[in-house]
Design a protein around this motif. Structure first.
Motif, PDB file in Angstrom:
ATOM      1  N   GLY A 114       0.812  -1.203   0.000  1.00  0.00           N
ATOM      2  CA  GLY A 114       0.000   0.000   0.000  1.00  0.00           C
ATOM      3  C   GLY A 114       0.843   1.250   0.000  1.00  0.00           C
ATOM      4  N   ILE A 115       0.284   2.308   0.591  1.00  0.00           N
ATOM      5  CA  ILE A 115       0.934   3.609   0.678  1.00  0.00           C
ATOM      6  C   ILE A 115       1.110   3.948   2.156  1.00  0.00           C
ATOM      7  N   TRP A 116       2.286   4.452   2.500  1.00  0.00           N
ATOM      8  CA  TRP A 116       2.584   4.867   3.871  1.00  0.00           C
ATOM      9  C   TRP A 116       3.040   6.316   3.822  1.00  0.00           C
ATOM     10  N   GLN A 117       2.671   7.087   4.847  1.00  0.00           N
ATOM     11  CA  GLN A 117       3.112   8.473   4.970  1.00  0.00           C
ATOM     12  C   GLN A 117       3.539   8.724   6.402  1.00  0.00           C
ATOM     13  N   GLY A 118       4.656   9.410   6.573  1.00  0.00           N
ATOM     14  CA  GLY A 118       5.147   9.731   7.906  1.00  0.00           C
ATOM     15  C   GLY A 118       5.642  11.160   7.981  1.00  0.00           C
ATOM     16  N   GLU A 119       5.418  11.776   9.123  1.00  0.00           N
ATOM     17  CA  GLU A 119       5.857  13.153   9.359  1.00  0.00           C
ATOM     18  C   GLU A 119       7.313  13.168   9.811  1.00  0.00           C
ATOM     19  N   PRO A 120       7.963  14.345   9.783  1.00  0.00           N
ATOM     20  CA  PRO A 120       9.367  14.426  10.179  1.00  0.00           C
ATOM     21  C   PRO A 120       9.596  13.938  11.617  1.00  0.00           C
ATOM     22  N   GLY A 121      10.720  13.272  11.785  1.00  0.00           N
ATOM     23  CA  GLY A 121      11.106  12.760  13.094  1.00  0.00           C
ATOM     24  C   GLY A 121      12.047  11.581  12.938  1.00  0.00           C
ATOM     25  N   ALA A 122      12.567  11.121  14.054  1.00  0.00           N
ATOM     26  CA  ALA A 122      13.475   9.971  14.067  1.00  0.00           C
ATOM     27  C   ALA A 122      13.045   9.024  15.172  1.00  0.00           C
ATOM     28  N   TRP A 123      13.109   7.725  14.878  1.00  0.00           N
ATOM     29  CA  TRP A 123      12.733   6.724  15.874  1.00  0.00           C
ATOM     30  C   TRP A 123      13.492   5.427  15.618  1.00  0.00           C
ATOM     31  N   ARG A 124      13.627   4.645  16.680  1.00  0.00           N
ATOM     32  CA  ARG A 124      14.298   3.346  16.585  1.00  0.00           C
ATOM     33  C   ARG A 124      13.360   2.343  15.945  1.00  0.00           C
ATOM     34  N   VAL A 125      13.906   1.534  15.037  1.00  0.00           N
ATOM     35  CA  VAL A 125      13.143   0.464  14.402  1.00  0.00           C
ATOM     36  C   VAL A 125      13.873  -0.853  14.590  1.00  0.00           C
ATOM     37  N   ARG A 126      13.109  -1.918  14.604  1.00  0.00           N
ATOM     38  CA  ARG A 126      13.667  -3.266  14.667  1.00  0.00           C
ATOM     39  C   ARG A 126      12.725  -4.157  13.863  1.00  0.00           C
ATOM     40  N   TYR A 127      13.202  -4.602  12.709  1.00  0.00           N
ATOM     41  CA  TYR A 127      12.400  -5.483  11.860  1.00  0.00           C
ATOM     42  C   TYR A 127      12.536  -6.919  12.349  1.00  0.00           C
ATOM     43  N   ASP A 128      11.442  -7.609  12.358  1.00  0.00           N
ATOM     44  CA  ASP A 128      11.448  -9.037  12.672  1.00  0.00           C
ATOM     45  C   ASP A 128      12.372  -9.725  11.671  1.00  0.00           C
ATOM     46  N   PRO A 129      13.124 -10.747  12.073  1.00  0.00           N
ATOM     47  CA  PRO A 129      14.020 -11.445  11.137  1.00  0.00           C
ATOM     48  C   PRO A 129      13.282 -12.067   9.945  1.00  0.00           C
ATOM     49  N   HIS A 130      11.976 -12.273  10.074  1.00  0.00           N
ATOM     50  CA  HIS A 130      11.206 -12.907   9.002  1.00  0.00           C
ATOM     51  C   HIS A 130      10.377 -11.898   8.216  1.00  0.00           C
ATOM     52  N   GLU A 131      10.670 -10.595   8.356  1.00  0.00           N
ATOM     53  CA  GLU A 131       9.907  -9.549   7.683  1.00  0.00           C
ATOM     54  C   GLU A 131      10.823  -8.753   6.763  1.00  0.00           C
ATOM     55  N   PHE A 161      16.754  -6.008  10.318  1.00  0.00           N
ATOM     56  CA  PHE A 161      17.373  -4.681  10.388  1.00  0.00           C
ATOM     57  C   PHE A 161      17.002  -4.017  11.710  1.00  0.00           C
ATOM     58  N   SER A 162      17.998  -3.381  12.322  1.00  0.00           N
ATOM     59  CA  SER A 162      17.787  -2.653  13.566  1.00  0.00           C
ATOM     60  C   SER A 162      18.573  -1.361  13.480  1.00  0.00           C
ATOM     61  N   GLY A 163      17.929  -0.247  13.813  1.00  0.00           N
ATOM     62  CA  GLY A 163      18.612   1.034  13.760  1.00  0.00           C
ATOM     63  C   GLY A 163      17.648   2.187  13.912  1.00  0.00           C
ATOM     64  N   ILE A 164      17.951   3.278  13.193  1.00  0.00           N
ATOM     65  CA  ILE A 164      17.153   4.508  13.284  1.00  0.00           C
ATOM     66  C   ILE A 164      16.571   4.835  11.917  1.00  0.00           C
ATOM     67  N   TRP A 165      15.267   5.099  11.907  1.00  0.00           N
ATOM     68  CA  TRP A 165      14.564   5.578  10.718  1.00  0.00           C
ATOM     69  C   TRP A 165      14.324   7.061  10.959  1.00  0.00           C
ATOM     70  N   GLU A 166      14.826   7.914  10.055  1.00  0.00           N
ATOM     71  CA  GLU A 166      14.635   9.352  10.216  1.00  0.00           C
ATOM     72  C   GLU A 166      14.019   9.955   8.967  1.00  0.00           C
ATOM     73  N   ASN A 167      12.859  10.570   9.129  1.00  0.00           N
ATOM     74  CA  ASN A 167      12.222  11.342   8.065  1.00  0.00           C
ATOM     75  C   ASN A 167      12.693  12.786   8.230  1.00  0.00           C
ATOM     76  N   HIS A 168      13.407  13.308   7.230  1.00  0.00           N
ATOM     77  CA  HIS A 168      13.856  14.699   7.274  1.00  0.00           C
ATOM     78  C   HIS A 168      12.721  15.639   6.875  1.00  0.00           C
ATOM     79  N   THR A 169      11.800  15.125   6.088  1.00  0.00           N
ATOM     80  CA  THR A 169      10.623  15.854   5.610  1.00  0.00           C
ATOM     81  C   THR A 169       9.450  14.883   5.704  1.00  0.00           C
ATOM     82  N   ARG A 170       8.258  15.355   5.378  1.00  0.00           N
ATOM     83  CA  ARG A 170       7.150  14.399   5.233  1.00  0.00           C
ATOM     84  C   ARG A 170       7.584  13.380   4.183  1.00  0.00           C
ATOM     85  N   LEU A 171       7.341  12.125   4.474  1.00  0.00           N
ATOM     86  CA  LEU A 171       7.737  11.045   3.573  1.00  0.00           C
ATOM     87  C   LEU A 171       6.491  10.284   3.151  1.00  0.00           C
ATOM     88  N   ARG A 172       6.462   9.925   1.883  1.00  0.00           N
ATOM     89  CA  ARG A 172       5.360   9.116   1.359  1.00  0.00           C
ATOM     90  C   ARG A 172       5.996   8.041   0.498  1.00  0.00           C
TER      91      ARG A 172
END
Length: 121
Positions: A47-64, A99-110
């Motif tokens: 689908g389509i995802w949209q996120g506003e500016p910001g940074a957060w920790r992410v951790r993807y499941d090993p099977h995703e 994958f484990s780390g930081i996802w940072e949107n510098h601007t609105r992201l789509r």
């Protein structure tokens, strides 16, 4: 009969959410996702995802695994080892399982997304 599915936000209600507060490092990264397709097994979504500016920790499941095509904006993925990759509108990339780390949107992201989440056997 099965037919191709177009990605348009018309007629699809978005899920609205945000990262858990303890994962947020900067900003107020509110997010919306318009899921246009889930396969019968529930393992594949797109689908389509949209996120506003910001940074957060992410951790993807090993099977995703997630395939992304950025439609708008600029962002950086920084792995736990410090390796950083910046992506902009028009770029396509895969976030591998585990994958484990930081996802940072510098601007609105789509983005267009396609996620395969294999069941643990």
């Amino acid at each position: 009969m099965r037919h191709p599915i177009a990605f348009t936000t018309t007629g699809v209600q978005p899920d609205v959410f945000a990262p858990a507060p303890e994962r947020v490092l900067r900003g107020d990264p509110q997010q919306q996702a318009w899921n246009h397709y889930t396969d019968p097994s529930g393992q594949f979504t797109a689908g389509i995802w949209q996120g506003e500016p910001g940074a957060w920790r992410v951790r993807y499941d090993p099977h995703e695994e997630e395939f992304c095509v950025l439609l708008e904006g600029r962002m950086t993925l920084t792995a736990d080892d410090g390796t950083a990759r910046e992506f902009r509108a028009g770029d396509a990339f895969v976030v591998p399982g585990g994958f484990s780390g930081i996802w940072e949107n510098h601007t609105r992201l789509r983005k267009h997304y396609a996620i395969m989440a294999l069941q643990n056997n």
